[in-house]
Enzyme design. Structure first.
Site, PDB file in Angstrom:
ATOM      1  N   SER A   1       0.826  -1.199   0.000  1.00  0.00           N
ATOM      2  CA  SER A   1       0.000   0.000   0.000  1.00  0.00           C
ATOM      3  C   SER A   1       0.865   1.256   0.000  1.00  0.00           C
ATOM      4  O   SER A   1       1.738   1.419  -0.846  1.00  0.00           O
ATOM      5  CB  SER A   1      -0.958  -0.049   1.191  1.00  0.00           C
ATOM      6  OG  SER A   1      -1.985   0.912   1.057  1.00  0.00           O
TER       7      SER A   1
ATOM      8  N   ASP B   1      -5.673  -3.253  -3.128  1.00  0.00           N
ATOM      9  CA  ASP B   1      -4.642  -2.846  -2.178  1.00  0.00           C
ATOM     10  C   ASP B   1      -3.934  -4.067  -1.578  1.00  0.00           C
ATOM     11  O   ASP B   1      -4.570  -5.025  -1.142  1.00  0.00           O
ATOM     12  CB  ASP B   1      -5.296  -2.020  -1.071  1.00  0.00           C
ATOM     13  CG  ASP B   1      -4.292  -1.350  -0.166  1.00  0.00           C
ATOM     14  OD1 ASP B   1      -3.663  -2.046   0.645  1.00  0.00           O
ATOM     15  OD2 ASP B   1      -4.154  -0.119  -0.268  1.00  0.00           O
TER      16      ASP B   1
END
Length: 775
Positions: A78, A318
């Site tokens: 991320s 993500d």
């Protein structure tokens, strides 16, 4: 001067808008690496800022220690994935991170990231969202009329939060294309700025990993006893990039591929749409740019979908959803690292908000049954994302415990093996200065003597060597052939074993006379493929030199041993290079086809590519030059000869114990953390007392430039403090600077950062003045 390398593997956690804070930390790591390279190259001191302080610190350690700092493994998820990719490209290519500061401060803003279709059309759009705004304002008891970094930013915070809440619902409010464009702009700015040489030396690889989540998942085939094959769906995915350290122009991949990986790993669910390669295609078409390695990137990301169409439409989410702390790929990358000096290996993980959840719901509740929606939200998002890293750290600790245990056993049998070596070789050999040809003869005689002395212990040793070298050959051939299924991989391994059987290599014999070795098929097999033995031998010589300097602290002896160690680490490099699949993968266009049709020819070509006999001759020459050099003291020469020639006796005594593992050049791996909770020099209180991006479930920095400037500044300050501490922890007790010198170094570094940023961070000028007072 003692040569030592502090070699870091960075693990970068997710943190949503705390990406800005993490950029401050990675910027300090980059500045330390630049300073270390400048010291190593004997370049003048850089101008000002923290980089000059790092340079002076490393210089001040001399003449006692020549300490080099490097980063050769990066793994991120991320927000940490974005920062890891940018830092990795800066290390690999020598590009600058300087242009990224303004991009982070300007572009990581809700108004920049909102999709144009999501922006509220007027002040009355979704007027009924006011209660939701008030609910958000209660997060962490925030009073929107007071909660800011600087008083002048209150209005900006209220307005942007209001626009965000009143943007479109039930679709991601942020634009994926805008986000991709922002990342592409970052790479263009990096490469348009000033460059240095790469921050890793020639021949040293850099491995970069970022995690993503495959939304639909892909089949994984497992082999069982019954049923023989089962399938499961795997959603975790790691995108890997590698700079082998050999190209004239070094880079991890094209900017387009790196930007795609960064966009994918940070596709926070609900805020951004999932990443699809088609998004990047459309963006590049609008920009009139191409994507040179598009096919290689998609093949790297989707190896299980080889040959499928529409890979550009596969959605990726993500990476922190299922793997927010990617220790495992970094741990796997520890193998095959070339070392030219003593190495202190560290795993350094960057956690911007330890103990604070990303999607916190009912944070204050610690007992009693959770509510209905709390259970659903936490189970689907928060709990998987925030799982502790205990398992990974315990795996690293088990590795270190195993190293300590094996060293203890080896130390216990050292006297017996040394006595056997002295008895087999004799004192005259230990004091000789043999030529390269004579050294080769002595090696053969020592090996034959070791076989004869081993007795019944030789059989398990030989069979273990056969199994280990075969496993190495199978692994390399599988990687070269790249079969598209588990069955194909099993076929490759079967061909190797069939070739071994046809060649008669499995008929292990005891060759106790050196002149008979050339006719022994098993010995010829080891001479052609046993890389591990050569690596163990050179590491053993280095270990005996380390023991010598621990016992004899005379300056001349230590200097002589240090020169010898440096030469031996250089000799290790070609062998470690040959352990990698990249060494031979360009030799044959279609290894899979060659293995399928002519396995013996494929193995013969690989043997020719390794050419270990030629390399053995070269190592004998270099060892001979080393021991005959006037600068090599007699005690050092004897230690080298006894270890190099006596290694067969030592290996037969220890290799079955080590089970083929050996003790690599790093020994134990130590772990360090960088977070607001670990930096106390300037201000105590940790995350809550320093960072603003943790507001609004870690989205806070998107709503205020003042928040971003605050977090970026604290990232630099925390990063600088912790990197100084980590650098100094690589020194022995006798090499440590005095406590007041460490204090002054930290003070000078943090002061330089505040001076540099004073004119640049206009929204936090009050904070800077306050910090100067605290400093």
């Amino acid at each position: 001067m003692r040569e030592k390398e502090l070699r870091l593997a960075l693990i970068c956690y997710g943190g949503i808008s705390l990406a800005v804070y993490m950029h401050g930390i990675t910027r300090e790591i980059w500045k330390l690496l630049k300073a270390s390279r400048a010291v190593e190259a004997n370049e003048p001191a850089p101008e000002g800022d923290s980089e000059r302080v790092y340079y002076d610190l490393l210089k001040s350690l001399r003449p006692g220690v020549n300490l080099k700092v490097s980063v050769d493994i990066i793994a991120g998820a991320s927000a940490g994935g974005i920062n890891g990719i940018l830092l990795g490209e800066a290390i690999s290519s020598g590009a600058s991170l300087d242009p990224l500061v303004d991009l982070w401060l300007d572009k990581a803003d809700v108004d920049e990231l909102l999709d144009p279709d999501a922006v509220p059309k007027s002040a009355f759009t979704k007027f009924y969202a006011a209660p939701l705004l008030r609910l958000l304002a209660k997060d962490r008891s925030i009073d929107l009329t007071k909660e800011v970094v600087e008083a002048g930013a209150r209005r900006e915070l209220r307005e942007k939060l209001s626009r965000f809440v009143r943007s479109r619902w039930f679709k991601p409010p942020f634009s994926g294309a805008r986000f991709s464009g922002f990342i592409l702009d970052a790479f263009e700015a990096m490469h348009a700025g000033p460059h240095t040489p790469p921050l890793l030396p020639e021949g040293s690889p850099l491995d970069l990993f970022v995690t993503v989540t495959d939304f639909y998942g892909h089949d994984q085939v497992l082999t069982l006893h019954s049923p023989p094959v089962v399938r499961e769906i795997e959603h975790r995915k790691v995108i890997a990039f590698r700079d082998r350290g050999r190209n004239v122009v070094r880079s991890l991949a094209s900017s387009q591929s790196l930007a795609s990986a960064a966009r994918a790993t940070a596709s926070f669910p609900g805020a951004f749409p999932p990443f699809q390669a088609a998004e990047m295609d459309e963006l590049l078409e609008r920009r009139n740019q191409n994507w040179p390695d598009r096919g290689a990137f998609l093949a790297n990301v989707f190896p299980e979908r080889a040959g499928e169409e529409d890979l550009d439409l596969v959605p990726l989410l993500d990476g922190s959803i299922l793997n927010n702390a990617p220790f495992r790929p970094a741990l796997a990358a520890l193998k095959n690292r070339t070392a030219y000096r003593e190495v202190d290996r560290r795993f350094v993980y960057i956690d911007p908000k330890p103990g604070i959840r990303s999607i916190g719901v009912s944070r204050g509740q610690t007992e009693g049954p959770p509510g209905f929606f709390t259970t659903i939200i936490q189970s689907l998002s928060d709990i998987p994302r925030e799982q502790p890293i205990r398992d990974d750290l315990e795996a690293l600790d088990r590795r270190s415990q195993r190293v300590r245990k094996l060293r203890s056993v080896l130390d216990g049998i050292a006297d017996d093996t040394d006595a056997a070596i002295n008895s087999a070789l004799g004192s005259r050999t230990m004091n000789a200065k043999p030529s390269a040809a004579r050294l080769e003869t002595l090696r053969a005689q020592a090996t034959a003597a070791a076989v004869e002395k081993a007795g019944l212990a030789y059989s398990p040793y030989a069979h273990l060597k056969l199994a280990e070298v075969t496993a190495f050959l199978e692994r390399i051939m599988v990687q070269l052939a790249r079969p598209d299924s588990a069955a194909g991989e099993a076929d490759v391994r079967a061909r190797i074993r069939e070739w071994r059987r046809d060649e008669g290599i499995e008929d292990i014999t005891r060759t106790v006379r050196a002149k008979d070795a050339a006719r022994d098929r098993f010995v010829r097999f080891l001479r052609a493929f046993d890389l591990s033995y050569r690596i163990r031998r050179l590491r053993y010589v280095v270990r005996k030199l380390n023991e010598l300097t621990a016992e004899d602290e005379a300056r001349e002896v230590m200097a002589s041993a240090e020169r010898a160690r440096g030469a031996l680490f250089e000799m290790l490099g070609p062998f470690l290079d040959r352990e990698t699949v990249e060494f031979a993968e360009d030799t044959v266009a279609d290894w899979n086809g060659l293995l399928a049709n002519e396995p013996a020819e494929a193995i013969a070509r690989y043997r020719a590519e390794l050419d270990l006999a030629k390399l053995d001759t070269e190592i004998d020459r270099r060892i001979s030059v080393l021991i005959r050099a006037p600068a090599t003291m007699p005690v050092v020469r004897r230690a080298i000869l006894r270890a190099y020639l006596g290694f067969p006796l030592y290996d037969m005594a220890t290799f079955p114990l080590l089970q083929g593992e050996g003790l690599d050049e790093y020994g134990e791996v130590r772990i360090d953390r960088i977070s607001p909770e670990d930096a106390h020099f300037l201000r105590s209180g940790g995350t809550e007392a320093t960072l603003k991006g943790i507001r609004f479930n870690s989205f806070g920095a998107f709503f205020s430039r003042a928040y971003r400037e605050n977090d970026y500044l604290w990232g630099r300050l925390h990063g600088a403090e912790r990197m100084i501490e980590i650098v100094l922890s690589a020194l022995s007790a006798s090499e440590q600077p005095a406590g007041h010198e460490v204090t002054e170094t930290k003070r000078a570094c943090l002061s330089a950062i505040l001076d540099t940023e004073a004119d640049h961070l206009g929204k936090v000028s009050d904070l800077i003045e306050q910090l100067r007072g605290e400093l």
